[in-house]
Design a protein around this motif. Structure first.
Motif, short mmCIF file in Angstrom:
data_model
loop_
_atom_site.label_atom_id
_atom_site.label_comp_id
_atom_site.label_asym_id
_atom_site.label_seq_id
_atom_site.Cartn_x
_atom_site.Cartn_y
_atom_site.Cartn_z
N ASN A 142 2.77 -7.63 22.31
CA ASN A 142 3.96 -7.71 23.15
C ASN A 142 4.40 -6.33 23.62
N LYS A 143 4.17 -5.30 22.80
CA LYS A 143 4.56 -3.94 23.17
C LYS A 143 3.47 -3.00 22.67
N ASP A 199 4.78 5.04 30.88
CA ASP A 199 4.44 4.05 29.85
C ASP A 199 5.68 3.26 29.42
N ILE A 200 6.79 3.90 29.35
CA ILE A 200 8.02 3.19 28.98
C ILE A 200 8.39 2.17 30.05
N GLU A 201 8.23 2.55 31.31
CA GLU A 201 8.53 1.62 32.40
C GLU A 201 7.60 0.42 32.40
N PRO A 206 5.49 4.57 23.32
CA PRO A 206 4.88 5.86 22.93
C PRO A 206 4.97 6.05 21.42
N LEU A 207 3.84 6.10 20.76
CA LEU A 207 3.81 6.07 19.30
C LEU A 207 3.61 7.44 18.69
#
Length: 759
Positions: A142-143, A199-201, A206-207
């Protein structure tokens, strides 16, 4: 440093320390006894490994002893074993955190250097995904997590992480390095921030970010301060690795490396830094939840996992803080010494980020192009042809690869590495932090390395200057083909194209291989300063001649002409030998047919009566047959039969077809005494003065005049017409001249006929 073996309160540790001291003392006593007896001490292991293992020293023996000691300790009862393992683990963690300025950290000891980062990624996933233990992959689907790696990271690191974590490759994000400002091996922070926002959009998480404090290639350090601020802003785990982390143990540390102490985790490799064999790598990290660290695998209850720190625990106590700092400081001084020396050497370019912070020295040989920017030193300008730039880049790469291999053989204690960078090309790396402690590199080795570099520079410069001239000469020569081999460091590669050469085929050519083998033998017999080798072409299996490096000015035109003429001569000789069997067979058959016809004609001419034994003899006595002697001679050059009548009648060997002049393998130019082939004339050189040069040339002219003098005298001598009667000395000389191929006067023919009639 914290507790030593004498200060350990635990009785088990005290007893173990006492036994270790006795073992080391026994080892020293045995070595001293062997030295007194005159025996040679060797650190090699007998058997198949003898001669292949370096001398590890006492600190190496201590580290190896830790592995054996760990096996014995594992046999203790559980309570004593638990106390002992806890003490060893806590002491080692505390010492490492204090030495490398990482406060309040935990330690994970692992054999595989990348294993610590994989465990840290697991910890980051468990920390950011609270339901990962329950839902597992559904949470990640999912994410999707994103792991950011620098373009200058170690090769294969991203693939290893995905395989260990079970993540798809799209979870990796490759961050490019700087292209306009700063080092080309530093991560582009502005571009990284843009990637994080994108990447957030897209709904990704971000890990983790892997930064470098000393890249694997050139030892450059990322901008740790800005990266730490960016990670805190977006909640990203910051992990740092690299060889420059060793400088944290020194008194002075650069600001970029010192900022790495604020990261979330870092990986250290004290084994290569301190010259300790079989010592595990260490990953220091900060985390408050013991349950998550246990799930991630950073902590374990197994005795074998906790005893991994025992070799390092023993080695750190043996070296002490001063010994650790001294080894790291010595390696940094070696790199600075090499940097200062290479700055004074021409045609050597150093790739460094910061002379004070990077203990890695990367350099390469370069030659400035005619149209290049002197500031960039070898980077082509837009008006240069791309093909010329590519050839120059490949030429320098091959020369640097050769230089690196030569230096590794001449100075093995330097621990040099030849590597191929994407932008700079082939470079040579000197990383004493990874090699000096093991190889025992000293300052004298660095001075010897610089001296070897200076001695090889004239050869490199001369070879690079002659490459383009060699290509032009080979292109203009008939029958020769220039072969572009980017991996050959010599003057060039050439291939002779014989008459039956199939240019479109890439398969092995036996005829061409035979010609090139003979050509190689002829070239080596010239005893020149050049080296010649034969091998397959770069892109096919056809044989070529590889010409080595030149240490002096070489006459390229003479070299190319010698190769062409010699190869053509070998081809003609081989073709003559191959066809000689067939030519001789046909010639013999034709001679038999002609001789049979001649016998039949003689029978018809003499008649039947002359063939009867008694009647023929009487008839021949009364009326002898005036028959000339006939035969056949075979001319190998022309491949034809010729009559021998001219030889028997006029006592002169028939000329037949004049064979072609045999080509010469070298140019017909005068050389001074002692001058080797393919050397340019020493005009204007200080080695020979003008008077000596003139005298040598005059001597050569006199020798030629003396050699050709008698032949001219024989040709120019004229004598009066001889009398047809009694022969004189002049007649004898003229007869000898006729036998060598000259024409006999017509006045002598009646004499021959009269002699035949009298006979």
């Amino acid at each position: 440093m914290e507790p030593t073996l004498k200060k350990i309160a635990d009785p088990t540790l005290a007893e173990m320390g006492k036994n270790l001291k006795e073992a080391v003392k026994m080892l020293e006593d045995s070595q001293r006894t062997e030295e007194e007896n005159g025996k040679k001490i060797s650190g090699d292991i007998p058997g198949p490994l003898q001669g292949r293992i370096q001398n590890i020293g006492e600190q190496g023996h201590i580290a190896l002893l830790g592995h054996s000691l760990g096996a014995y300790i594992s046999t203790l009862d559980k309570e004593k074993l638990r106390k002992l393992m806890t003490r060893i683990l806590s002491d080692t963690t505390l010492w490492l955190c204090r030495i490398f300025r990482y406060e309040n950290g935990c330690a994970y000891f692992h054999e595989e250097e990348r294993e610590g980062l994989a465990k840290i990624c697991r910890l980051a996933i468990h920390s950011r995904y609270e339901d990962f233990v329950v839902d597992g992959f559904n949470v990640l689907y999912n994410k999707k997590p994103v792991i950011y790696l620098s373009a200058a990271a170690r090769p294969g690191l991203g693939q290893y992480l995905c395989n260990q974590l079970g993540l798809p490759f799209p979870c990796l994000c490759r961050v490019p390095c700087n292209t306009m400002f700063g080092s080309q091996h530093q991560m582009d922070v502005a571009f990284l921030e843009k990637l994080i926002k994108d990447d957030i959009e897209r709904g990704k998480l971000p890990l983790l970010l892997v930064a470098n404090a000393g890249t694997a290639a050139v030892g450059h350090t990322d901008k740790m301060g800005r990266l730490k601020e960016l990670c805190e802003q977006y909640g990203i785990w910051l992990h740092v690795e690299g060889v420059n982390l060793a400088t944290l143990a020194l008194g002075y540390v650069s600001s970029s490396v010192l900022a790495a102490t604020k990261c979330d985790s870092m990986t250290l490799t004290p084994g290569p830094w301190l010259g300790l064999p079989a010592v595990p790598a260490v990953t220091l990290y900060k985390h408050d939840d013991p349950a998550l660290t246990l799930v991630a695998g950073l902590t374990s209850n197994k005795p074998a996992d906790k005893l991994r720190a025992l070799p390092l625990w023993l080695s750190l106590q043996y070296l002490g803080l001063d010994g650790i700092v001294e080894r790291i400081k010595h390696a940094c001084q070696l790199s600075q010494r090499l940097q200062e020396s290479l700055k004074k050497v021409n045609h050597i370019k150093i790739l460094v980020e910061d002379e004070l912070s990077s203990p890695v020295v990367v350099f390469r040989f370069f030659q400035e192009l005619p149209g290049s920017d002197p500031v960039l030193k070898g980077v082509p300008v837009p008006n240069m042809a791309p093909s010329a730039v590519g050839r120059e880049r490949h030429s320098c790469d091959a020369l640097n690869r050769w230089l690196g291999e030569q230096l590794k053989q001449l100075v093995p204690a330097s621990g040099l590495t030849v590597m191929d960078l994407e932008v700079e090309g082939v470079c040579i790396r000197f990383s004493p932090l990874m090699t000096a402690a093991v190889l025992g590199t000293r300052g004298e080795d660095v001075d010897q390395l610089v001296a070897c570099i200076q001695s090889k520079l004239p050869v490199l410069s001369c070879t690079l200057q002659l490459r383009e001239e060699f290509k032009q000469e080979v292109t203009a020569a008939a029958g020769l083909l220039h072969v572009d081999d980017p991996n050959w460091p010599g003057i060039g590669v050439v291939r002779y194209e014989h008459a039956n050469d199939d240019k479109s085929s890439l398969k092995l050519d036996p005829e061409g291989e035979k010609i090139h083998a003979g050509l190689l033998k002829k070239l080596n017999e010239l005893e020149s300063d050049l080296t010649f080798k034969m091998g397959p072409e770069y892109k096919s299996m056809k044989s070529c001649i590889y010409i080595g490096m030149a240490s002096d000015d070489v006459d390229i035109s003479e070299l190319v002409e010698t190769i062409a003429v010699t190869a053509r001569e070998i081809e003609e000789n081989s073709r003559l030998l191959e066809n000689m069997t067939e030519v001789v067979r046909k010639g013999i058959q034709e001679a038999q047919v002609q001789l049979q016809k001649a016998n039949e004609e003689r029978l018809l001419e003499e008649g039947v009566l002359r063939q009867i034994p008694v009647v023929g003899s009487v008839l021949n006595w009364f009326s002898p047959v005036q028959a000339s002697q006939k035969g056949r001679t075979f001319n190998l050059t022309a491949g034809s039969l010729e009559s021998t009548e001219h030889t028997y009648v006029y006592k002169v060997q028939g000329t037949g077809v004049t064979p072609p002049q045999t080509p010469s393998g070298t140019r017909t130019k005068q050389r001074l005494p002692g001058q080797k082939p393919f050397k340019r004339s020493l005009r204007g050189s200080d080695a020979l003065s003008e008077t000596s040069s003139v005298s040598h040339i005059e001597d050569l002219e006199k020798m030629e005049h003396l050699t050709g003098g008698p032949e001219q005298d024989v040709l120019e001598t004229s004598s009066p017409e001889p009398h047809p009667g009694a022969p004189t000395l002049q007649d004898t000389e003229q007869t000898g001249a006729l036998q060598n191929g000259a024409q006999r006067p017509e006045d002598d023919r009646p004499q021959v006929e009269e002699l035949e009639s009298l006979r």
